[in-house]
Scaffold this motif. Structure first.
Motif, PDB file in Angstrom:
ATOM      1  N   ARG A  18      43.848  45.083  49.446  1.00 57.97           N
ATOM      2  CA  ARG A  18      43.097  45.568  48.292  1.00 57.97           C
ATOM      3  C   ARG A  18      41.688  44.975  48.275  1.00 57.97           C
ATOM      4  O   ARG A  18      41.488  43.830  48.646  1.00 57.97           O
ATOM      5  CB  ARG A  18      43.824  45.197  46.999  1.00 57.97           C
ATOM      6  CG  ARG A  18      45.134  45.947  46.787  1.00 57.97           C
ATOM      7  CD  ARG A  18      45.891  45.387  45.615  1.00 57.97           C
ATOM      8  NE  ARG A  18      46.471  44.074  45.917  1.00 57.97           N
ATOM      9  CZ  ARG A  18      46.628  43.102  45.031  1.00 57.97           C
ATOM     10  NH1 ARG A  18      46.211  43.270  43.783  1.00 57.97           N
ATOM     11  NH2 ARG A  18      47.188  41.960  45.381  1.00 57.97           N
ATOM     12  N   CYS A  19      40.728  45.764  47.819  1.00 64.18           N
ATOM     13  CA  CYS A  19      39.355  45.272  47.761  1.00 64.18           C
ATOM     14  C   CYS A  19      38.619  45.943  46.608  1.00 64.18           C
ATOM     15  O   CYS A  19      38.945  47.070  46.218  1.00 64.18           O
ATOM     16  CB  CYS A  19      38.631  45.541  49.086  1.00 64.18           C
ATOM     17  SG  CYS A  19      37.049  44.653  49.236  1.00 64.18           S
ATOM     18  N   ASN A  20      37.633  45.255  46.081  1.00 60.03           N
ATOM     19  CA  ASN A  20      36.811  45.800  45.006  1.00 60.03           C
ATOM     20  C   ASN A  20      35.571  46.511  45.543  1.00 60.03           C
ATOM     21  O   ASN A  20      34.750  46.998  44.765  1.00 60.03           O
ATOM     22  CB  ASN A  20      36.398  44.700  44.024  1.00 60.03           C
ATOM     23  CG  ASN A  20      35.738  43.521  44.717  1.00 60.03           C
ATOM     24  OD1 ASN A  20      35.960  43.272  45.899  1.00 60.03           O
ATOM     25  ND2 ASN A  20      34.935  42.769  43.984  1.00 60.03           N
ATOM     26  N   GLU A  73      39.918  41.695  49.541  1.00 58.66           N
ATOM     27  CA  GLU A  73      39.270  40.664  48.732  1.00 58.66           C
ATOM     28  C   GLU A  73      40.339  39.692  48.231  1.00 58.66           C
ATOM     29  O   GLU A  73      41.175  40.055  47.405  1.00 58.66           O
ATOM     30  CB  GLU A  73      38.525  41.300  47.557  1.00 58.66           C
ATOM     31  CG  GLU A  73      37.960  40.300  46.558  1.00 58.66           C
ATOM     32  CD  GLU A  73      37.190  39.170  47.226  1.00 58.66           C
ATOM     33  OE1 GLU A  73      37.549  38.000  46.991  1.00 58.66           O
ATOM     34  OE2 GLU A  73      36.242  39.461  47.996  1.00 58.66           O
ATOM     35  N   LEU A  76      41.701  39.102  44.587  1.00 60.34           N
ATOM     36  CA  LEU A  76      42.536  40.094  43.914  1.00 60.34           C
ATOM     37  C   LEU A  76      44.013  39.701  43.923  1.00 60.34           C
ATOM     38  O   LEU A  76      44.818  40.342  43.240  1.00 60.34           O
ATOM     39  CB  LEU A  76      42.346  41.471  44.560  1.00 60.34           C
ATOM     40  CG  LEU A  76      40.971  42.110  44.332  1.00 60.34           C
ATOM     41  CD1 LEU A  76      40.870  43.444  45.074  1.00 60.34           C
ATOM     42  CD2 LEU A  76      40.698  42.310  42.842  1.00 60.34           C
TER      43      LEU A  76
END
Length: 349
Positions: A18-20, A73, A76
Motif C-alpha cells: 500500500r502507498c499514499n 509506504e 501505512l
C-alpha cells in the motif's frame, strides 16, 4: 573474507504494497497482497537472527547485519513501530525507506527512540520535477517530513532515481540537500519494471550514464556525502589493473550480501529483481540462501552473459541485475544474467 573483518549482510523487508502515492517510475505494481502479520514477521526476523549467529560461530566471521524496512509506504502499517522494535531487539541495525509525507513529529521521535539508524526519503529533483514524477504536492509533503526527521536527530539520506526525466537536475538535488542540512544524498538508475515499465524510453543511454557519473564524482560536495548502491557507479573510481577473480566480493548485492522479503513473505534476490526463490512463511531462509539455483547462478561468473561475463571487474560489480533483467524482458528474453545495458566500463578496463 579475513577473520574479524565485518561482512555486511542486509535484508530488505517490504511490509506493505500500500502507498499514499502512485509514482510514475515505481518498480512495484501497488496490487493488493496478503501481508504477513506481526507474529509472522517476528518469526522471520528471529530465524534470520539465528542464522546470522550460527554463521558467525561456524565460520568465525563477524557479521554486520541490518534490515531495511520499506513498502509501499511503511507508515501505512499500523504496527510499524512494533515491527521495528522486534527487529531492533534482535540486534539488527535498521534503516527505513519512505516518501516522508507521513513522517510527522510524533512518528519521527518514535523512530529515534527505537534506534532507527537512518531514514531514506525519495526526492527526484526540484519541486516541479519531483511533483511531475511523484504527484502534485508530494514535494512539500516530503519536505515537511524531512524536517521532522532531522529535528528528531535522525540521519537522513535523500535518494534520486535517475532517468531522462530528472538527470539534468542532479546538481539541483545537491543544492537542496545542502540547503536542508541533509547528511547524505544517494542515487540509483531507473529500473523499468512494475509501474515503471512504461518508462523504458526514459532510461538513460550508455553515454548519458557515463557523462553523468563522471560529473557526479568530480563534484566537491563538502560535508554532504554522496552514496550509491549502483555497482556501475562504484566502478568509476575503482582500479581494475588485474582480473579480480570469480568470487563476488562487492558490487550488486543480489544473492551475495542479502535478499528481499516481500509483504506476502515471498523471497527475491533484490527488491527490483522480482524472481521468487521461496516464501519465508513456509520455507527456511537458511535453506533458500544455501540451495537456491537462482542465487547460485547470481554468484557464478561462468553463468553471466555478454560483457559482464568477461569483465575483469566482475567480482566487484556484475552490473545491476535488476536493470539487466528488465531490459532483457523488454526484448522477450527474461535473462537475469544478461549484461547491464547501460554499463560504460570496457570489459578489459
Amino acid at each position: 573474507m579475513p577473520v574479524n573483518t565485518a561482512f555486511d549482510f542486509f535484508i530488505q523487508m517490504h511490509i506493505t504494497e500500500r502507498c499514499n502515492l502512485s509514482c510514475r517510475h515505481c518498480y512495484q505494481t501497488g496490487m493488493y497482497v496478503d501481508e504477513m502479520s506481526l507474529p509472522e514477521i517476528r518469526d522471520a526476523v528471529s530465524e534470520i537472527a539465528d542464522t546470522m549467529n550460527d554463521w558467525k560461530e561456524a565460520y568465525g566471521m563477524h557479521f554486520s547485519p541490518s534490515f531495511t524496512v520499506t513498502g509501499g509506504e511503511p507508515f501505512l502499517r499500523a504496527d510499524l513501530f512494533d515491527i521495528l522494535s522486534s527487529i531492533r531487539n534482535q540486534g539488527f541495525d535498521i534503516s527505513l525507506l519512505t516518501n516522508g509525507i507521513l513522517a510527522d513529529d510524533t512518528r519521527a521521535k518514535s523512530l529515534s527512540a527505537i534506534g532507527v539508524k537512518s531514514v531514506q526519503v525519495s526526492i527526484e529533483g526540484p519541486e516541479q520535477i519531483h511533483d511531475s514524477i511523484r504527484g502534485k504536492g508530494s514535494f512539500s509533503g516530503s519536505r515537511r517530513g524531512i524536517r521532522n526527521l532531522l529535528d528528531a536527530g535522525l540521519t537522513v539520506t535523500l535518494n534520486v532515481t535517475l532517468s531522462a526525466l530528472n538527470a539534468g537536475y542532479f546538481t539541483d538535488s545537491i543544492e537542496l540537500a545542502q540547503a536542508w542540512n541533509i547528511q547524505r544524498l544517494g542515487f540509483s538508475r531507473l529500473v523499468p519494471s512494475g509501474r515503471g515499465e512504461g518508462l523504458l524510453k526514459e532510461t538513460l543511454s550508455i553515454e548519458s550514464v557515463k557523462d553523468l557519473y563522471m560529473k557526479i564524482f568530480a563534484l566537491d560536495t563538502g560535508a554532504l556525502e554522496l552514496v550509491t548502491g549502483d555497482p556501475v557507479a562504484s566502478q568509476v573510481t575503482g582500479s581494475n589493473s588485474d582480473d579480480q577473480g570469480d568470487i563476488p566480493m562487492g558490487g550488486c548485492a543480489a544473492g551475495v550480501s542479502g535478499l528481499t522479503i516481500m509483504p506476502d513473505g515471498t523471497m527475491v534476490p533484490c527488491r527490483r529483481l522480482h524472481i521468487p526463490i521461496g516464501n519465508i512463511r513456509q520455507d527456511s531462509f537458511r535453506e533458500v540462501w544455501a540451495t537456491s539455483g537462482i542465487l547460485k547462478a547470481l554468484r557464478s561468473r561462468s553463468r553471466y552473459r555478454g560483457k559482464c561475463g568477461v569483465c575483469t571487474r566482475w567480482a566487484q560489480c556484475r552490473g545491476c541485475r535488476a536493470i539487466a533483467y528488465a531490459f532483457s524482458r523488454a526484448q522477450g528474453e527474461n535473462d537475469f544474467l544478461a549484461e547491464d545495458p547501460q554499463c560504460f566500463i570496457e570489459p578489459g578496463g
